[in-house]
Design a protein around this motif. Structure first.
Motif, mmCIF file in Angstrom:
data_model
loop_
_atom_site.group_PDB
_atom_site.id
_atom_site.type_symbol
_atom_site.label_atom_id
_atom_site.label_comp_id
_atom_site.label_asym_id
_atom_site.label_seq_id
_atom_site.Cartn_x
_atom_site.Cartn_y
_atom_site.Cartn_z
ATOM 1 N N THR B 182 11.578 -3.237 -6.086
ATOM 2 C CA THR B 182 11.142 -4.453 -6.767
ATOM 3 C C THR B 182 10.518 -5.420 -5.769
ATOM 4 N N TYR B 183 9.934 -6.507 -6.296
ATOM 5 C CA TYR B 183 9.396 -7.543 -5.415
ATOM 6 C C TYR B 183 10.470 -8.079 -4.487
ATOM 7 N N ASP B 184 11.677 -8.235 -5.003
ATOM 8 C CA ASP B 184 12.738 -8.809 -4.171
ATOM 9 C C ASP B 184 13.064 -7.896 -2.989
ATOM 10 N N GLU B 185 12.957 -6.574 -3.193
ATOM 11 C CA GLU B 185 13.156 -5.643 -2.076
ATOM 12 C C GLU B 185 11.994 -5.713 -1.089
ATOM 13 N N VAL B 186 10.782 -5.879 -1.608
ATOM 14 C CA VAL B 186 9.613 -6.046 -0.736
ATOM 15 C C VAL B 186 9.810 -7.286 0.133
ATOM 16 N N ASN B 187 10.268 -8.334 -0.491
ATOM 17 C CA ASN B 187 10.460 -9.610 0.197
ATOM 18 C C ASN B 187 11.514 -9.483 1.304
ATOM 19 N N ARG B 188 12.623 -8.818 0.992
ATOM 20 C CA ARG B 188 13.668 -8.618 2.005
ATOM 21 C C ARG B 188 13.124 -7.813 3.177
ATOM 22 N N PHE B 189 12.327 -6.787 2.868
ATOM 23 C CA PHE B 189 11.717 -5.964 3.911
ATOM 24 C C PHE B 189 10.852 -6.827 4.834
ATOM 25 N N CYS B 190 10.064 -7.724 4.269
ATOM 26 C CA CYS B 190 9.194 -8.576 5.081
ATOM 27 C C CYS B 190 10.013 -9.495 5.982
ATOM 28 N N SER B 191 11.147 -9.992 5.501
ATOM 29 C CA SER B 191 12.003 -10.836 6.327
ATOM 30 C C SER B 191 12.519 -10.054 7.534
#
Lengths: 409, 409
Positions: B182-191
């Motif tokens: 999901t987007y939230d997993e993408v976001n965590r990956f970027c962090s």
């Protein structure tokens, strides 16, 4: 009638000069030549224009529309970005290049400009239905403008158009009729329909409203000149479908000179076609003054008009200004779409690939002066012709959300 | 540093007020609260603004950008149409309604506004690569802006996005990485990536450049107020993904009041979500002050953020202004996209269906005052979410080019 059409005073025949009252007419009764709008401008100043809205209506004193046009229910297109294209210029070897990016219009093509004028004429003439023959962009512009203006819409397209253009023309609620045939067959069908009781009270923007409609393309010339700081470009590359846009940009430049709004400096106009539909380019190269119709076969469907009404005028303007007409292959069109995107962040439809591809070809051939101030038009939007870039319509890579997976690529 | 960031003087923590020098930081070292830009505006007048360019840079004196920002290589977004929506207003029973139509931006979403600010910060901090986690629109805005600015781009998206958004993000030449999640997993990956040497010298517009990036949404507030004739609307409906846009529009309105650019009149802010991803709406209805994350399942993919960073601030603003937060089903979203198109000629993406759908729902519930001046946002483009209108992605009829065939239908 004069109030409704602002500075416009008559229709006049482009061939024989015969004059007619302003009405829903498009062909000369004497010689069958095309009619165009004649004006009595009076004085128009840069200050008046600059004080106007940030849409084509800032030029209302130069268009066949009433003075209060900005208060009416219209799409208010125009005043799109003139992008200083240093990256693309460097890639092509041009010192000063701008892209006039008309994808910023409400339905993302230059057609919103011409339709906006036609809507006002349709209102004045009491038409209840707005119609057109279209290669796609015009259909969406007409159905959107009709929705905003509270008119009915019924538009006609070749049945094999891009899905995005079909969806966009349908979503605004008008009727969208697919015709089994080419654009030229759709166009002939519309001409028949005008003579039939079925088409009574219908305003076909590019047939019986064409003299008004076509004037909308002049606003591209006005905007380019104003955005350059009130001067004319030295070279301009314009797509050629019917040829109307190119002839009206030339008319717009000449009006600005006549009104003293810009200096009378020379400009060269270049027409751009797709090789799969290049009757004007072929005529130009052969030294002909008339255009031999062709059957189109190109991915640049918005330019796929095999029998261009204004072809002879395009030839005349290209020759008179010292410009030219050139064409590019479908492969060159795709490469040019990608080049424009990667250098300037502008995603053009295939028609924009045609102009940028022709620009590149003309520079390489030494036909364009690399030191002269140059403008190239993008008249539509890449989202409407996605098939052209289908080879890159997937992520570069797909991975799990982990640093190890990212390191591995 | 002060010259590069114009009127901005520091970063300050939204939670505890701790202040930091302007840099690529995004979280408070004291309390881990989000940092935002603090300013020392001096005097700003309507005349100064009106004399500026027709882009967000007319408000450069209110943004963390240098005074000469308009001369830099940037997409120059903004100054999109505020459409007087009489037809839609009549259909819904509202006396005065405007649609702020951000599909006119260069890549056809409001994301061009926020990215334009982030690009200037990235330049100042010496980042060579522009990056982001994205639900689609941001990816295209980042890769386009990077191309124009001459930066590298590498952007991250959920792998299952709409084809049009994928093509648009790829065509500008950057790397586009699909993440299985999901987007939230993408976001965590970027962090995670920011803390890794791999991500060194990378400017993630919505992570380490977020304080600058987020300020771009203020320009929606400025434009709406200026286009209404320098006054605030009484009611406004705004989509909620991370919630950042809504909080920054509130900040923008408050700045205009503080600077004396508009009268201090009351306004109500309403947040709009898709029912398939409505954590903020759920918290609002339950009377909570915190937001419980959800797993998104909606056609409004650009709003599909299950763990919205600014959720609590949205709840606070909705309650403080007397507004609210509401959600609509996917079916209501599709109906609202069609209603907006058929009444105003605006083809919105699903996120625009969410705001118009919520507007309709709130009027019907009596929550919105039908007599008050109301603005609804369309933040994206229907051409990017064609699947939502696939039921009408075909002509009304297909016929041979003859009057008889037309008569028969």
């Amino acid at each position: 009638m004069s109030l409704e059409f602002g500075p416009a005073v008559a229709l006049s025949c482009r061939e024989c000069g015969a004059r007619y009252d302003l009405g829903p007419s498009f062909a000369c009764l004497e010689c069958f030549g095309p009619l165009e709008v004649a004006y009595d401008f009076g004085t128009v100043t840069r200050e008046q224009i600059a004080a106007g809205p940030t849409s084509i209506w800032r030029y209302r004193a130069l268009l066949p529309v009433p003075a209060d046009v900005a208060a009416k229910r219209n799409m208010n297109p125009g005043w799109t970005n003139l992008v200083r294209a240093d990256n693309l210029g460097r890639a092509l070897g041009l010192r000063s290049l701008h892209v006039k990016d008309d994808s910023g219009n409400p339905t993302h093509s230059f057609k919103d400009r011409v339709v906006a004028i036609a809507v006002e004429a349709a209102r004045t003439f009491g038409f209840h239905t707005l119609s057109c023959s279209s290669t796609g962009n015009l259909a969406g512009a007409v159905t959107a403008a009709a929705a905003r203006a509270g008119l009915d819409a019924c538009v006609f397209i070749p049945a094999d158009l891009e899905q995005a253009k079909i969806a966009m023309a349908r979503v605004f609620g008008g009727r969208l009729i697919g015709i089994e045939g080419t654009y030229d067959e759709v166009n002939r069908f519309c001409s028949e329909l005008i003579g039939d009781p079925l088409g009574d009270k219908w305003g076909f923007v590019n047939v019986n409203l064409r003299p008004y409609y076509a004037e909308g393309s002049k606003t591209l010339a006005y905007e380019i000149a104003e955005q350059l700081g009130w001067r004319l470009p030295e070279q301009i590359v314009i797509p050629v479908a019917s040829g109307s846009q190119l002839t009206k940009i030339d008319k717009g430049f000449k009006e600005l000179v006549a009104l003293g709004l810009v200096e009378d400096t020379p400009y060269k106009i270049f027409g751009a076609q797709a090789q799969g539909c290049s009757p004007v380019s072929a005529a130009y190269k052969a030294g002909h003054e008339v255009v031999q119709p062709v059957k189109p076969d190109t991915i640049a469907k918005s330019l796929a008009i095999g029998n261009p009404a204004d072809g002879p005028y395009v030839l005349d303007i290209a020759r008179r200004t010292g410009g030219g007409v050139e064409d590019v292959t479908d492969a060159e069109i795709v490469d040019a779409v990608k080049l424009l995107a990667a250098t300037e962040g502008i995603f053009a439809e295939t028609a924009g690939g045609v102009t940028v591809g022709v620009l590149k070809k003309l520079v390489e051939a030494g036909t364009l002066d690399p030191e002269a101030e140059t403008v190239v038009l993008n008249t539509g939007d890449g989202l409407k012709t996605l098939d052209a870039v289908s080879s890159i319509a997937a992520p570069s890579a797909v991975i799990r959300p982990s640093l190890d997976a990212f390191r591995a690529i």
